[in-house]
Enzyme design. Structure first.
Site, short mmCIF file in Angstrom:
data_model
loop_
_atom_site.label_atom_id
_atom_site.label_comp_id
_atom_site.label_asym_id
_atom_site.label_seq_id
_atom_site.Cartn_x
_atom_site.Cartn_y
_atom_site.Cartn_z
N LYS A 123 -7.86 29.87 13.60
CA LYS A 123 -6.58 30.43 13.16
C LYS A 123 -5.40 29.74 13.87
O LYS A 123 -5.60 29.02 14.86
CB LYS A 123 -6.59 31.95 13.43
CG LYS A 123 -7.66 32.71 12.63
CD LYS A 123 -7.55 34.21 12.87
CE LYS A 123 -8.61 34.98 12.11
NZ LYS A 123 -8.43 36.46 12.23
N TYR A 148 -8.02 37.29 2.07
CA TYR A 148 -8.12 38.66 2.60
C TYR A 148 -7.93 39.68 1.47
O TYR A 148 -7.24 40.67 1.64
CB TYR A 148 -7.08 38.87 3.70
CG TYR A 148 -7.47 38.27 5.05
CD1 TYR A 148 -8.75 38.47 5.59
CD2 TYR A 148 -6.56 37.53 5.79
CE1 TYR A 148 -9.11 37.93 6.83
CE2 TYR A 148 -6.91 36.99 7.04
CZ TYR A 148 -8.18 37.20 7.55
OH TYR A 148 -8.53 36.67 8.78
N ARG A 189 -20.88 35.22 13.46
CA ARG A 189 -20.17 36.49 13.71
C ARG A 189 -20.42 36.95 15.15
O ARG A 189 -19.52 37.43 15.83
CB ARG A 189 -20.64 37.58 12.73
CG ARG A 189 -20.28 37.34 11.27
CD ARG A 189 -18.84 37.54 10.95
NE ARG A 189 -18.31 38.84 11.32
CZ ARG A 189 -17.07 39.25 11.04
NH1 ARG A 189 -16.24 38.46 10.37
NH2 ARG A 189 -16.65 40.43 11.41
N ASN A 247 -6.84 36.59 16.91
CA ASN A 247 -8.17 36.53 17.52
C ASN A 247 -8.91 35.21 17.28
O ASN A 247 -10.14 35.17 17.23
CB ASN A 247 -9.00 37.74 17.08
CG ASN A 247 -9.06 37.90 15.57
OD1 ASN A 247 -8.73 36.97 14.84
ND2 ASN A 247 -9.52 39.05 15.11
N HIS A 293 -12.05 32.98 12.43
CA HIS A 293 -12.56 33.78 11.30
C HIS A 293 -13.96 33.30 10.97
O HIS A 293 -14.28 32.12 11.15
CB HIS A 293 -11.67 33.57 10.05
CG HIS A 293 -12.33 34.03 8.78
ND1 HIS A 293 -12.35 35.36 8.40
CD2 HIS A 293 -13.06 33.37 7.84
CE1 HIS A 293 -13.03 35.48 7.27
NE2 HIS A 293 -13.47 34.29 6.91
N GLU A 302 -15.64 32.50 -0.13
CA GLU A 302 -14.63 31.83 0.69
C GLU A 302 -14.78 30.30 0.63
O GLU A 302 -13.77 29.58 0.61
CB GLU A 302 -14.72 32.36 2.13
CG GLU A 302 -14.26 33.82 2.21
CD GLU A 302 -14.57 34.52 3.53
OE1 GLU A 302 -14.99 33.84 4.50
OE2 GLU A 302 -14.39 35.76 3.59
P1 DAT Z 1 -12.82 40.11 11.15
O1 DAT Z 1 -11.77 39.04 11.35
O2 DAT Z 1 -13.50 40.47 12.44
O3 DAT Z 1 -13.78 39.81 10.04
P2 DAT Z 1 -11.51 41.92 9.29
O4 DAT Z 1 -12.03 41.05 8.21
O5 DAT Z 1 -11.74 43.38 9.19
O6 DAT Z 1 -12.03 41.44 10.73
O7 DAT Z 1 -9.94 41.73 9.39
C1 DAT Z 1 -9.34 40.45 9.26
C2 DAT Z 1 -8.25 40.33 10.32
O8 DAT Z 1 -7.23 41.28 10.08
C3 DAT Z 1 -8.75 40.60 11.73
O9 DAT Z 1 -9.23 39.44 12.34
C4 DAT Z 1 -7.54 41.17 12.40
C5 DAT Z 1 -6.79 41.88 11.29
N1 DAT Z 1 -7.10 43.33 11.23
C6 DAT Z 1 -8.23 43.90 10.77
N2 DAT Z 1 -8.18 45.24 10.84
C7 DAT Z 1 -6.97 45.53 11.37
C8 DAT Z 1 -6.29 46.74 11.72
N3 DAT Z 1 -6.85 47.94 11.51
N4 DAT Z 1 -5.04 46.65 12.26
C9 DAT Z 1 -4.47 45.45 12.44
N5 DAT Z 1 -5.04 44.27 12.13
C10 DAT Z 1 -6.27 44.30 11.61
MG MG Z 2 -13.49 39.65 7.97
#
Ligand code: DAT
Ligand code: MG
Length: 140
Positions: free
Chosen positions: A9, A50, A86, A118, A121, A132
């Site tokens: 990212k 997303y 993951r 973070n 991805h 994706e």
């Molecule tokens: P991951 O990146 O672990 O697959 P995700 O797909 O649920 O997590 O979400 C994508 C990104 O969006 C994640 O890296 C950080 C952000 N995110 C997810 N849930 C969130 C929340 N509840 N509040 C703020 N940011 C969030």
């Molecule tokens: Mg995700």
């Protein structure tokens, strides 16, 4: 062979973590099948990426963050690579990511109203990986 899609990212690229992340992929014996630096990622592409989060109230800052600078995108392959990547990434929230994981070692703690940055991805299932990979590499 199983494949997954990953992103370093904008925070990871800005902070000079590309080498560190790629080193970990190679150390685990995964094969880098594709690797591209994308300097101009559109909001539309991130919204499609997303698609499950677009409707959430916390989503707009995520779109802004993900289009804020260059990202490195790629495909890696190997046995159980989807689940393993993951595990290597660690938990979504920096405070929950265990030391030894990429996020646990590098993701900065996010304040109350700060977007979660973070570093990486990774696709969360076989279905997401296929979707994706097609989105980022086949529909240009
Ligand atoms: P991951 O990146 O672990 O697959 P995700 O797909 O649920 O997590 O979400 C994508 C990104 O969006 C994640 O890296 C950080 C952000 N995110 C997810 N849930 C969130 C929340 N509840 N509040 C703020 N940011 C969030
Ligand atoms: Mg995700």
């Amino acid at each position: 062979m199983e494949q997954t899609f990953f992103i370093i990212k904008p925070d990871g690229v800005k902070r000079g973590l590309v080498g560190e992340v790629l080193k970990r992929i190679e150390q685990r014996g995964f094969t880098i099948e594709k690797l591209e630096l994308r300097t101009k990622v559109s909001e539309g592409l991130i919204d499609q990426h997303y698609q499950d989060l677009v409707g959430q109230s916390f989503y707009p800052p995520i779109r802004e963050f993900m289009t804020s600078g260059p990202v490195l995108v790629g495909i890696i392959s190997g046995p159980k690579v989807i689940e393993t990547w993951r595990t290597m990434m660690g938990a979504t929230r920096p405070e929950e990511a265990l030391p030894g994981t990429i996020r646990g070692d590098f993701a900065k703690a996010a304040g109350e109203n700060e977007v979660i940055q973070n570093v990486v991805h990774g696709s969360d299932s076989e279905e997401s990986a296929k979707r994706e990979i097609a989105l980022w590499f086949e529909e240009k």
